[in-house]
Write a protein that holds these residues in place. Structure first.
Motif, PDB file in Angstrom:
ATOM      1  N   ALA A  63     -55.108 -44.330 -19.450  1.00 14.69           N
ATOM      2  CA  ALA A  63     -55.624 -45.240 -20.484  1.00 14.69           C
ATOM      3  C   ALA A  63     -54.805 -45.289 -21.767  1.00 14.69           C
ATOM      4  CB  ALA A  63     -57.074 -44.868 -20.803  1.00 14.69           C
ATOM      5  N   HIS A  64     -53.784 -44.457 -21.870  1.00 14.16           N
ATOM      6  CA  HIS A  64     -52.905 -44.551 -23.056  1.00 14.16           C
ATOM      7  C   HIS A  64     -51.593 -43.831 -22.785  1.00 14.16           C
ATOM      8  CE1 HIS A  64     -51.485 -44.688 -27.173  1.00 14.16           C
ATOM      9  NE2 HIS A  64     -51.302 -43.383 -27.158  1.00 14.16           N
ATOM     10  N   THR A  65     -50.507 -44.597 -22.820  1.00 16.82           N
ATOM     11  CA  THR A  65     -49.194 -43.946 -22.743  1.00 16.82           C
ATOM     12  C   THR A  65     -48.126 -44.808 -23.413  1.00 16.82           C
ATOM     13  OG1 THR A  65     -47.626 -42.784 -21.294  1.00 16.82           O
ATOM     14  CG2 THR A  65     -48.498 -44.852 -20.456  1.00 16.82           C
ATOM     15  N   HIS A  66     -46.955 -44.231 -23.512  1.00 20.42           N
ATOM     16  CA  HIS A  66     -45.756 -44.936 -23.954  1.00 20.42           C
ATOM     17  C   HIS A  66     -44.749 -44.596 -22.855  1.00 20.42           C
ATOM     18  CE1 HIS A  66     -47.940 -44.925 -27.757  1.00 20.42           C
ATOM     19  NE2 HIS A  66     -48.100 -43.630 -27.598  1.00 20.42           N
ATOM     20  N   ALA A  67     -44.850 -45.310 -21.734  1.00 20.72           N
ATOM     21  CA  ALA A  67     -44.123 -44.933 -20.519  1.00 20.72           C
ATOM     22  C   ALA A  67     -42.619 -44.714 -20.733  1.00 20.72           C
ATOM     23  CB  ALA A  67     -44.371 -45.977 -19.424  1.00 20.72           C
ATOM     24  N   ILE A 211     -54.826 -49.348 -30.584  1.00 19.96           N
ATOM     25  CA  ILE A 211     -54.307 -48.675 -31.787  1.00 19.96           C
ATOM     26  C   ILE A 211     -54.543 -47.169 -31.686  1.00 19.96           C
ATOM     27  CG2 ILE A 211     -56.500 -48.901 -33.085  1.00 19.96           C
ATOM     28  CD1 ILE A 211     -54.775 -49.629 -35.562  1.00 19.96           C
ATOM     29  N   HIS A 212     -53.692 -46.368 -32.339  1.00 19.98           N
ATOM     30  CA  HIS A 212     -53.950 -44.930 -32.461  1.00 19.98           C
ATOM     31  C   HIS A 212     -54.959 -44.756 -33.596  1.00 19.98           C
ATOM     32  CE1 HIS A 212     -49.870 -45.007 -30.677  1.00 19.98           C
ATOM     33  NE2 HIS A 212     -50.237 -43.894 -30.076  1.00 19.98           N
ATOM     34  N   LEU A 213     -56.000 -43.927 -33.379  1.00 23.37           N
ATOM     35  CA  LEU A 213     -57.018 -43.796 -34.429  1.00 23.37           C
ATOM     36  C   LEU A 213     -57.549 -42.373 -34.551  1.00 23.37           C
ATOM     37  CD1 LEU A 213     -58.655 -45.801 -36.389  1.00 23.37           C
ATOM     38  CD2 LEU A 213     -60.539 -45.368 -34.822  1.00 23.37           C
ATOM     39  N   ALA A 248     -56.771 -44.990 -29.204  1.00 28.70           N
ATOM     40  CA  ALA A 248     -56.251 -43.770 -28.571  1.00 28.70           C
ATOM     41  C   ALA A 248     -56.579 -42.579 -29.460  1.00 28.70           C
ATOM     42  CB  ALA A 248     -54.745 -43.881 -28.384  1.00 28.70           C
ATOM     43  N   HIS A 249     -56.941 -41.475 -28.850  1.00 30.50           N
ATOM     44  CA  HIS A 249     -57.185 -40.165 -29.480  1.00 30.50           C
ATOM     45  C   HIS A 249     -58.619 -39.959 -29.958  1.00 30.50           C
ATOM     46  CE1 HIS A 249     -53.068 -39.385 -28.753  1.00 30.50           C
ATOM     47  NE2 HIS A 249     -52.670 -40.379 -29.537  1.00 30.50           N
ATOM     48  N   ALA A 250     -59.013 -40.575 -31.102  1.00 30.52           N
ATOM     49  CA  ALA A 250     -60.372 -40.386 -31.630  1.00 30.52           C
ATOM     50  C   ALA A 250     -60.755 -38.908 -31.638  1.00 30.52           C
ATOM     51  CB  ALA A 250     -61.372 -41.219 -30.816  1.00 30.52           C
ATOM     52  N   THR A 299     -52.481 -39.930 -20.820  1.00 25.28           N
ATOM     53  CA  THR A 299     -51.542 -38.809 -20.953  1.00 25.28           C
ATOM     54  C   THR A 299     -50.856 -38.843 -22.305  1.00 25.28           C
ATOM     55  OG1 THR A 299     -49.801 -40.168 -20.010  1.00 25.28           O
ATOM     56  CG2 THR A 299     -51.002 -38.728 -18.495  1.00 25.28           C
ATOM     57  N   ASP A 300     -50.890 -40.018 -22.998  1.00 27.15           N
ATOM     58  CA  ASP A 300     -50.033 -40.282 -24.145  1.00 27.15           C
ATOM     59  C   ASP A 300     -48.588 -40.284 -23.620  1.00 27.15           C
ATOM     60  OD1 ASP A 300     -49.406 -41.006 -26.704  1.00 27.15           O
ATOM     61  OD2 ASP A 300     -50.106 -39.173 -27.660  1.00 27.15           O
ATOM     62  N   GLY A 301     -47.621 -40.472 -24.505  1.00 26.83           N
ATOM     63  CA  GLY A 301     -46.240 -40.571 -24.043  1.00 26.83           C
ATOM     64  C   GLY A 301     -45.734 -39.242 -23.506  1.00 26.83           C
TER      65      GLY A 301
HETATM   66 ZN   LIG Z   1     -49.767 -42.608 -28.352  1.00 27.27          ZN
END
Ligand SMILES: [Zn+2]
Length: 436
Positions: A63-67, A211-213, A248-250, A299-301
């Motif tokens: 659900a969130h990455t920077h491949a 967005i990252h939050l 992303a994150h929260a 996973t995030d990047g």
């Molecule tokens: Zn990120």
């Protein structure tokens, strides 16, 4: 038409796994499901693929990455988020090239397939190259060009980034495997005006905003000092908190903020390993879920994780909540599996994914029960979350087509992607050496 048979079929995270079942796949969709003998009688002409002693389950959702950041994997570790971003990542990203993004993404897709990921959310630069890689490799993605106040190495000034986002939204409005989202990077890199302009585009096209939050304490204090409000209230005052927002994150949330996100139907991408590695904290996932928030797992990047193994990420998500609360019943395997499948798919804007049901897209994975770490199988959810690891996935199907079969990726040359990323890493080293 194909019949896929297996010892266990997980149809959905909210149903008991089915024993000795078969799925009928026609075109990109699941046409039927039932006990193997019934299905074989009903569809005598179909090709039969028997996975034997295996678990077939819905494709996992990152659900969130920077491949493309596979190219920066291991470049700078053990640093706080802002130091890592400002002293290492942003300076090398200034020199980012389109082909770095293309090859980095192909490598990332290979890695994700090996842990059963069929759909991922991506926010990065030169996103057209990510799209090209997604199209060529046959996977599925919801993605968008990262937007910042400062000039980008891919599109230049912000104006052009907004125009590019709009161009992509038009071009991919009806793509079967690609959705475009609007991606303002964060509240600390985007001014209120930038956020409002990004939101206006998303509103016009009914698109997701990503967005990252509230990732770190530092971010929360910075936004509070700058705008007099915490990040969620800041976004709310700009009209961005709504059901098409994926944050992303929260991690750093108050109880009131959890309620606010639930009320506004905001979606969350939980990235436990990146949060642990960057020392950001542990997101209040059980509280978010109890409040009714749709929470997926990311996973995030790969530069802040440092891998794209969603099976491992599920395990970390489950374990850290138990350790944090001294309560082993927190976030059980089946709930984590739901986050990595149907909740993730919903968070990324796909409503006929995340389960294996009639009329749903045939996005699925197979794990063989022949591996040492997967014997015996008392409970498939528990086995997938606590025992399976990247590399245990043998077959992956996306939209009814095999992308991986018997451990071999069919749609592209993975060796070439590895070689290209190794070459690129030398260019990255040279850039860093010139800086110092
Ligand atoms: Zn990120």
């Amino acid at each position: 038409m194909k019949i896929l048979c297996a010892k266990y079929v997980i149809t959905s995270a909210t149903e008991e796994p089915k024993k000795d079942h078969a799925l009928v796949v026609e075109g990109s969709q699941i046409k039927a499901l039932g006990p193997v003998s019934d299905i074989k009688d009903k569809f005598p002409q179909a090709e039969i693929i028997d996975f034997g002693e295996s678990i077939v389950f819905p494709g996992l959702v990152n659900a969130h990455t920077h491949a493309p950041m596979t190219i920066f994997r291991g470049l700078a570790d053990d640093l706080p988020l802002m130091t890592w971003l400002e002293n290492y990542i942003f300076p090398v990203e200034k020199h980012l090239r389109a082909y770095w993004v293309y090859w980095g993404t192909k490598l990332a897709i290979a890695e994700m397939l090996r842990s059963g990921v069929t759909l991922f959310a991506d926010m990065y630069l030169f996103e057209k190259e990510v799209i090209r890689a997604v199209e060529e490799t046959g996977v599925r993605a919801t993605l968008g060009e990262g937007l910042f106040d400062f000039p980008s190495p891919s599109y230049g000034p912000l104006e052009k980034g907004l125009a590019l986002t709009e161009e992509l939204l038009k071009e991919f409005a009806n793509h079967p495997r690609i959705k475009i989202m609007v991606c303002p990077h964060a509240t600390y890199t985007c001014s209120p005006d930038t956020l409002k302009r990004a939101a206006a585009i998303a509103d016009r096209y009914g698109a997701l905003i990503h967005i990252h939050l509230s990732e770190t304490r530092e971010e929360v204090s910075l936004i509070k000092a700058r705008y007099g409000q915490n990040p969620p209230a800041h976004l709310d005052s700009l009209g961005l908190l709504h059901e098409r927002l994926l944050v992303a994150h929260a991690v750093q949330l108050t109880d009131e903020e959890i309620e606010l996100l639930a009320q506004k139907k905001v979606k969350v991408a939980h990235c436990p390993e990146s949060n642990l590695k960057l020392g950001s904290g542990i997101a209040p996932v059980p509280a978010l879920l109890e409040a009714g928030v749709c929470v997926g797992i990311g996973t995030d990047g790969p530069a802040s994780n440092n891998d794209l193994d969603l099976l491992g990420e599920m395990r970390t998500a489950a374990l850290i909540q138990k350790g944090l609360t001294f309560d082993p019943t927190r976030l059980p395997a089946q709930k984590v599996f739901e986050m990595a499948t149907s909740l993730g798919a919903k968070a990324l804007g796909w409503d006929i994914l995340g389960a294996l049901k009639e009329g749903y897209q045939a996005d699925l994975c197979v794990v063989s029960l022949d591996k040492e770490n997967l014997v015996p199988c008392y409970e498939p959810f528990s086995l997938l979350v606590y025992s399976a690891r990247a590399g245990d996935v043998t077959d992956v199907m996306v939209a009814g087509e095999f992308v991986m079969r018997r451990g071999e990726i069919l749609t592209f040359d993975v060796r070439e992607a590895k070689e290209q990323v190794k070459k690129i890493s030398q260019e990255v080293r040279d850039i860093l050496a010139q800086r110092n």
